[in-house]
Design an enzyme around this catalytic site. Structure first.
Site, PDB file in Angstrom:
ATOM      1  N   GLY A   1       0.831  -1.206   0.000  1.00 50.27           N
ATOM      2  CA  GLY A   1       0.000   0.000   0.000  1.00 50.27           C
ATOM      3  C   GLY A   1       0.858   1.246   0.000  1.00 50.27           C
ATOM      4  O   GLY A   1       1.995   1.235   0.479  1.00 50.27           O
TER       5      GLY A   1
ATOM      6  N   GLY B   1       0.270   5.711   0.199  1.00 50.44           N
ATOM      7  CA  GLY B   1      -0.615   6.863   0.258  1.00 50.44           C
ATOM      8  C   GLY B   1       0.169   8.119   0.537  1.00 50.44           C
ATOM      9  O   GLY B   1       1.406   8.118   0.542  1.00 50.44           O
ATOM     10  N   GLY B   2      -0.571   9.204   0.806  1.00 54.17           N
ATOM     11  CA  GLY B   2       0.068  10.485   1.026  1.00 54.17           C
ATOM     12  C   GLY B   2       0.888  10.548   2.295  1.00 54.17           C
ATOM     13  O   GLY B   2       1.778  11.392   2.424  1.00 54.17           O
TER      14      GLY B   2
ATOM     15  N   GLY C   1       2.526   7.729   3.713  1.00 54.68           N
ATOM     16  CA  GLY C   1       3.550   6.712   3.867  1.00 54.68           C
ATOM     17  C   GLY C   1       3.394   5.506   2.961  1.00 54.68           C
ATOM     18  O   GLY C   1       2.420   5.373   2.230  1.00 54.68           O
ATOM     19  N   ILE C   2       4.389   4.624   3.024  1.00 61.46           N
ATOM     20  CA  ILE C   2       4.406   3.376   2.262  1.00 61.46           C
ATOM     21  C   ILE C   2       4.264   2.218   3.242  1.00 61.46           C
ATOM     22  O   ILE C   2       4.884   2.212   4.312  1.00 61.46           O
ATOM     23  CB  ILE C   2       5.722   3.230   1.479  1.00 61.46           C
ATOM     24  CG1 ILE C   2       5.902   4.424   0.526  1.00 61.46           C
ATOM     25  CG2 ILE C   2       5.750   1.926   0.695  1.00 61.46           C
ATOM     26  CD1 ILE C   2       7.255   4.447  -0.158  1.00 61.46           C
ATOM     27  N   VAL C   3       3.437   1.228   2.888  1.00 67.80           N
ATOM     28  CA  VAL C   3       3.204   0.076   3.763  1.00 67.80           C
ATOM     29  C   VAL C   3       3.833  -1.170   3.145  1.00 67.80           C
ATOM     30  O   VAL C   3       3.613  -1.468   1.958  1.00 67.80           O
ATOM     31  CB  VAL C   3       1.697  -0.164   3.984  1.00 67.80           C
ATOM     32  CG1 VAL C   3       1.482  -1.342   4.938  1.00 67.80           C
ATOM     33  CG2 VAL C   3       1.031   1.088   4.532  1.00 67.80           C
TER      34      VAL C   3
ATOM     35  N   ASP D   1      -8.736  10.328   9.467  1.00 72.28           N
ATOM     36  CA  ASP D   1      -8.419   9.971   8.077  1.00 72.28           C
ATOM     37  C   ASP D   1      -9.206   8.725   7.684  1.00 72.28           C
ATOM     38  O   ASP D   1      -8.692   7.840   7.007  1.00 72.28           O
ATOM     39  CB  ASP D   1      -6.920   9.746   7.909  1.00 72.28           C
ATOM     40  CG  ASP D   1      -6.508   9.721   6.433  1.00 72.28           C
ATOM     41  OD1 ASP D   1      -7.182  10.395   5.624  1.00 72.28           O
ATOM     42  OD2 ASP D   1      -5.535   9.037   6.095  1.00 72.28           O
TER      43      ASP D   1
END
Length: 279
Positions: A21, A23-24, A26-28, A151
């Protein structure tokens, strides 16, 4: 508290093949710890202006959260990045380590390519909505200080193999004492889900999460994204309901229509949650 060395080993050196994943904020990465526990490791893009001490205080509070509809936060990592070439552009690393939930997120099942009929039946959809509500109620009313997610969106709702929802993504949470609000100069959250009073004034409280929850209900029922530039700029769902065409808002991929009374009740809850009057 995890060391960066542990998380590096768990994620195969934060390899691109382990990214699940992005998003704005971070990276998972999917990872497997030394004891074979599967985890999701979120590398926050930046520290959002927080000092290390404040970051740890908030995380240590959230680590104690236990609810079946909330993704369990297992711990965190806060280390200098200078010794790690992969993160050379960062002065400091902030990472959150969550339990791994194995059936993707709600956004993928609502808007991804799932074929002509969605596996999300009406019964499953209602259980997902109820599970999200229970998780939010625990954050708002079962903890002191209360936790504001701020969020909430379809991509932050993870699903297990039995379609049970787990609210995730606590990277933007804010701890607020009871009967209090918090004013911020930096409004955070996904476009389309943010409460209007929070967007315009920065005033944050639990009602902001309630607004996002209402948007989520409408998204689940209709199968449509909160913001869609291919449709007229009007309150489409509210217009359909007021013209007594509740069934017209249903996701066309829904295998079987619900009873009209049940559908109307769900839509009424959604419209109450997104009422322009926050009170």
């Amino acid at each position: 508290m995890f060391s960066l060395q542990e998380l590096e080993a768990a994620t195969n050196g934060f390899g691109p093949e382990n990214v699940v994943g992005q998003g704005g904020d971070g990276i998972v990465y999917h990872g497997v710890l030394g004891n074979d526990t599967q985890v999701a490791v979120k590398n926050l893009v930046n520290d959002r202006g927080q000092a290390e001490k404040e970051f740890k205080v908030e995380v240590e509070t959230i680590v104690r959260v236990r609810h079946k509809n909330l993704v369990r936060l297992l711990g965190y990592c806060a280390e200098g990045a200078c010794r790690y070439p992969a993160f050379a552009s960062l002065n400091f690393l902030w990472m959150l380590v969550y339990e791994y939930v194995n059936n993707g997120n709600l956004e993928q099942w609502l808007h991804g390519d799932v074929g002509p009929f969605s596996p999300l039946t009406w019964e499953i959809s209602i259980n997902i909505i109820l599970g999200i509500a229970k998780g939010l109620t625990y954050l708002h009313e079962g903890l002191e200080p209360k936790v504001i997610h701020r969020d909430l969106k379809s991509s932050s709702i993870l699903l297990d193999k039995q379609w049970n929802p787990k609210v995730s993504d606590f990277g933007l949470t804010k701890l607020i004492g009871s009967e209090r609000s918090y004013t911020t100069t930096c409004v955070m959250g996904a476009f389309g889900y943010v409460a209007p009073e929070y967007a315009s004034t920065g005033m944050l409280n639990d009602r902001c999460d309630v607004y996002s929850f209402g948007v989520l209900i409408m998204e689940i029922i209709s199968g449509r994204k909160p913001v869609d530039y291919n449709w007229p700029a009007e309150e489409w769902l509210k217009k359909m309901v007021s013209s007594r065409n509740s069934e017209g808002v249903l996701d066309p991929k829904l295998p079987r229509k619900p009873a009209t009374k049940t559908l109307k009740r769900a839509l009424l809850v959604a419209l109450c949650c997104v009422d322009p009057n926050a009170q």
